[in-house]
Design an enzyme around this catalytic site. Structure first.
Site, PDB file in Angstrom:
ATOM      1  N   ASP A   1       0.792  -1.229   0.000  1.00 26.32           N
ATOM      2  CA  ASP A   1       0.000   0.000   0.000  1.00 26.32           C
ATOM      3  C   ASP A   1       0.817   1.267   0.000  1.00 26.32           C
ATOM      4  O   ASP A   1       0.309   2.338  -0.325  1.00 26.32           O
ATOM      5  CB  ASP A   1      -0.811   0.059   1.313  1.00 26.32           C
ATOM      6  CG  ASP A   1      -2.074  -0.755   1.238  1.00 26.32           C
ATOM      7  OD1 ASP A   1      -2.662  -0.843   0.159  1.00 26.32           O
ATOM      8  OD2 ASP A   1      -2.473  -1.299   2.287  1.00 26.32           O
TER       9      ASP A   1
HETATM   10  C1  NOJ Z   1      -1.650  -4.038   5.408  1.00 28.81           C
HETATM   11  C2  NOJ Z   1      -2.858  -4.001   4.544  1.00 28.81           C
HETATM   12  O1  NOJ Z   1      -3.985  -4.424   5.274  1.00 28.81           O
HETATM   13  C3  NOJ Z   1      -2.686  -4.877   3.337  1.00 28.81           C
HETATM   14  O2  NOJ Z   1      -3.799  -4.731   2.513  1.00 28.81           O
HETATM   15  C4  NOJ Z   1      -1.424  -4.534   2.594  1.00 28.81           C
HETATM   16  O3  NOJ Z   1      -1.277  -5.461   1.544  1.00 28.81           O
HETATM   17  C5  NOJ Z   1      -0.235  -4.578   3.512  1.00 28.81           C
HETATM   18  N1  NOJ Z   1      -0.471  -3.720   4.646  1.00 28.81           N
HETATM   19  C6  NOJ Z   1       1.048  -4.144   2.827  1.00 28.81           C
HETATM   20  O4  NOJ Z   1       1.044  -2.790   2.534  1.00 28.81           O
END
Ligand code: NOJ
Length: 806
Positions: A494
């Site tokens: 993200d």
């Molecule tokens: C946590 C998020 O909930 C998830 O969707 C994401 O893939 C990871 N962080 C990595 O950024």
């Protein structure tokens, strides 16, 4: 330092020191009604949605010693007043003679002894229930009789959880409480924001006569709230004020005179916290659970649910920490992530910003398909309803309203309004469900796409198969200058938010894996044309990845819009990313030689004793052109932290290249159960995976945060059961293809699959990591590694010998 131990027989973790470094929690109930309870009795409860319908006011940011949402006080006369204490330790913090918090499957049980009173409280939500029950048994273990009063307390929040904290004008003017006497002279204290008086009331009640109550926090604490939760002044009075709050901060405190408890005698107090349209509507349920025998039966029913859930796979390996995680705590965490997505925990505060995440829940499904296939299917159906006509997906949605949005992409002007990965995960979820259940008819189910017309109705619907085909087509048609998929706002990571036009080799691999699944599925359906088309698309992307993304010693992770690589030896920071290496192996794009070389680079550059770092070295300074990743200091979260979700992908990749020792080394080093003896460094619950651990560039290397709601649960479970132990559901049967530490003599697995039970015993006489020499099913040798599907209700003994097949 240790704060507790595993009780494997009772499938519990037992905390014996309440002063844990951070709160250690457990989940009760489901998103339909439930929440979490911490190890000192605080509870965050909601119904249907923590943002839109929250019940208790639990503020995680307050210190561990603070009251949070709920507690129980006991008191007895001392001098001219009362000695008031909480058997939960918090918030009164008295010295205890015994303290145990049993973190169980769907319940938390706090057992303590203070001042000669032994208290045993079980907190849970019955299966399918809509109230949190506290079943308290208070026993006098002293040698004299003690006259005991019990005062359970709840503090309410406004149902709109965020407004509670952002609007101190409107909220307090709306909060109200009323008392109801049930015809058998018991008390039900209700609470509601005025606008919900006739539609949704919270209630708090018990099975014992209430001599007085309080519903206003200021009165309960006393002296204009200069009384404290540690010493509520109202509890120094014989009775509470029986005040029905018409505004303010509402609580529900019920004072019960339990009377003299003789030495050895036990009194039972059962409280219920729930929400219903009205008291009248709730009465049948309230009355049902005033009866101890019905509470016992509900607890029994819950134990049966978990017996059944966990019976789908039982393992016996030479490693006790593996067994306790794979048999109990890991599948249990998978169920919790499937329920709550990333919505409500001590770290994901459920104020509505997230709701259900498309990619998160799709991956969660993969961890529960064997255990609760119907729930898995229902969740997939929900996800597909927020897929767009163009094949991409909305990033997240609210489970009550099914209103979806584009996540953080909304907030950045000019940024692409989709995430490059979301829609592709659903293909993996669907095929996991199909392989587990064989329910291919699901592919023909028609589900609407998210896009709505002016009438608010979906413009178009398509079969599940159609949804899957559109997902890969979207990625195929949205590629950049290297022919690799465009990143969109972000991919799985993200926090790397590059300018429009950036490409993601990771997405190319995820797309490749999705295509592999589609090719296999198309063949199952007898759709040769679709299989061929997907195979051509696969080959097209494989070629691009292999010609464009190889950096010499490992694979590149991104290409920026100007074509510059990220995750390359040419970068000073962020030279190598774990996902850049594991996924070309999972997709099958990497040649065997590159696969090994890339994974060796992970071992050399990203492995630490606490897990594999997501990337290295960390970015040292904020750079708006890279995005969120650079808001963290080096070593934290996605910026070179140990992001656990990415670890099982490396484990899986290692098993695919046959290196069981390495795969297991990675498995072991993040196993929370194995950290129980050095928990002061780790800090979080040793019975669940956290999302992240600080990496070795950070001074607090080894410190975990964001426990419970993480995709780590589903993927480590898959890595452990399907790739290390190698028991994999396929369309044709159960594949057995272990990749284990060479030192293991073997292991046993009991696997329920398609209505039958497979008792599998793997022998490893030659001490190899991988390779199956022979498989006998009920004494008959079979060719290959796949044990065929038995007729429904069957059982079979599967004897597997590892080694070179001759
Ligand atoms: C946590 C998020 O909930 C998830 O969707 C994401 O893939 C990871 N962080 C990595 O950024």
């Amino acid at each position: 330092m240790r704060y507790g131990t595993f009780d494997d027989e009772n499938r519990e973790y037992v905390i014996t020191n309440p002063r844990t470094p951070v709160k250690w929690i457990n989940y009760i109930g489901t998103l339909a009604f439930g929440g979490f309870v911490d190890h000192t009795g605080g509870m965050l409860i909601c119904k249907g949605d923590p943002a839109l319908n929250r019940i208790t006011k639990y503020i995680p940011q307050l210190p561990g010693s603070a009251f949070k949402g709920t507690t129980l006080y006991l008191r007895f006369r001392r001098g001219s007043g009362y000695k008031v204490f909480s058997p939960y330790f918090v918030p009164t913090l008295d010295a205890y003679d015994l303290y145990e918090c049993h973190v169980g499957l769907g319940y938390t049980r706090i057992v303590s002894e203070f001042f000669g009173l032994h208290t045993d409280v079980t907190v849970f939500v019955p299966i399918g229930g809509s109230q949190a029950i506290c079943d308290c048994k208070i026993t006098n273990v002293s040698e004299r009789s003690i006259e005991v009063d019990a005062i359970p307390v709840v503090e309410y929040t406004h149902f709109d959880a965020l407004k509670q904290f952002t609007n101190a004008d409107w909220v307090p003017q709306t909060m109200q409480s009323r008392v109801h006497r049930d015809d058998d002279s018991l008390t039900i204290l209700t609470q509601f924001p005025f606008m919900r008086r006739d539609t949704a009331v919270n209630y708090f009640t018990s099975n014992c006569p209430v001599s007085s109550f309080e519903s206003d926090r200021a009165r309960f604490l006393g002296e204009n709230e200069y009384g404290t939760w540690a010493n509520p002044l109202s509890l120094q009075q014989a009775e509470l004020s029986n005040y029905e709050a018409r505004r303010g901060d509402n609580v529900a405190a019920l004072l019960h005179h339990l009377g003299e408890i003789q030495p050895g005698e036990t009194k039972r107090l059962i409280t219920q916290l729930g929400q219903d349209e009205s008291v009248e509507k709730a009465l049948p349920l309230i009355r049902e659970f005033r009866e101890g025998k019905n509470v016992d039966a509900a607890l029994e029913e819950m134990a049966q649910f978990w017996d059944d859930y966990l019976s789908k796979m039982r393992v016996e390996t030479p490693d006790a920490d593996v067994n306790r995680m794979l048999n109990v705590h890991n599948p249990r965490q998978c169920y919790i992530t499937m329920q709550w997505s990333r919505y409500l925990s001590l770290y994901q505060l459920g104020f509505g910003a997230r709701g259900i995440g498309f990619r998160d829940s799709a991956q969660d499904v993969m961890g529960v398909v064997a255990n609760v296939p119907e729930e898995a299917r229902a969740l997939i159906e929900m996800l597909l309803q927020v897929q767009r006509q163009d094949g991409s997906a909305m990033h997240q949605f609210n489970p009550l309203t099914m209103v979806a949005n584009e996540g953080d992409a909304r907030e950045v002007k000019g940024a692409p309004k989709y995430y490059g990965d979301d829609h592709l995960w659903s293909i993996l979820a669907i095929t996991a469900y199909l392989k587990e259940t064989g329910d291919l008819s699901f592919l023909d189910q028609v589900i609407p796409y998210y896009d709505k017309g002016d009438d608010g109705q979906p413009i178009e619907s398509g079969t599940v198969w159609d949804h899957m085909r559109r997902a890969v087509a979207f990625t195929r048609h949205n590629v950049g200058v290297h022919g690799l998929p465009l990143l969109g706002y972000a991919d799985w990571n993200d926090t790397v938010n590059l300018c429009a036009g950036a490409e993601s080799p990771f997405l190319a691999n995820l797309y490749g894996k999705a295509l592999l699944e589609l090719i296999e599925l198309a063949r199952q359906r007898g759709d040769g044309a679709a299989a061929e088309q997907c195979a051509a698309w696969y080959e097209e992307m494989r070629e691009r990845v292999e010609t464009q993304a190889w950096d010499g010693g490992w694979y590149v992770r991104y290409f920026e819009a100007d074509g510059c690589p990220l995750g390359s030896h040419t970068n000073e920071q962020g030279q190598i990313y774990a996902n850049g290496q594991s996924w070309p192996v999972i997709s099958g794009f990497a040649s065997p030689e590159r696969a090994r070389t890339a994974l060796d680079a992970v071992y050399a550059r990203l492995k630490t004793d606490n897990g594999i770092k997501l990337s290295a070295p960390g970015y040292d300074g904020f750079d708006p052109l890279k995005g969120g990743v650079t808001t963290y200091p080096p070593g934290a979260k996605e910026n070179g932290g140990i992001f656990l979700h990415a670890n099982p992908w490396v484990m899986i990749a290692e098993t695919l290249v046959g290196r069981g020792d390495r795969a297991f080394e990675y498995y072991h080093q993040i196993n929370p159960a194995a950290k129980n003896d050095r928990i002061d460094e780790f800090e979080c619950e040793p019975y669940v995976y956290p999302q992240n651990i600080l990496g070795d560039e950070h001074p607090q290397f080894g410190l975990a945060r964001n426990s419970w709601l993480t995709g780590t649960a589903s993927w480590v479970y898959q890595a452990g059961t399907q790739y290390i132990l190698g028991i994999r559901p396929t369309y044709a049967g159960l594949e057995v293809d272990p990749c284990i530490p060479a030192a293991w003599d073997g292991f046993r697995v009991r696997r329920a699959f398609r209505g039958s039970v497979y008792q599998i015993h793997v022998h490893n006489p030659d001490h190899v990591c991988k390779g199956v020499k022979s498989i006998k099913v009920d004494g008959q040798e079979i060719g290959g590694n796949v044990v065929s599907i038995l007729p429904e209700g069957g059982t079979c003994q599967v004897e597997v010998v590892m080694g070179e097949r001759t």
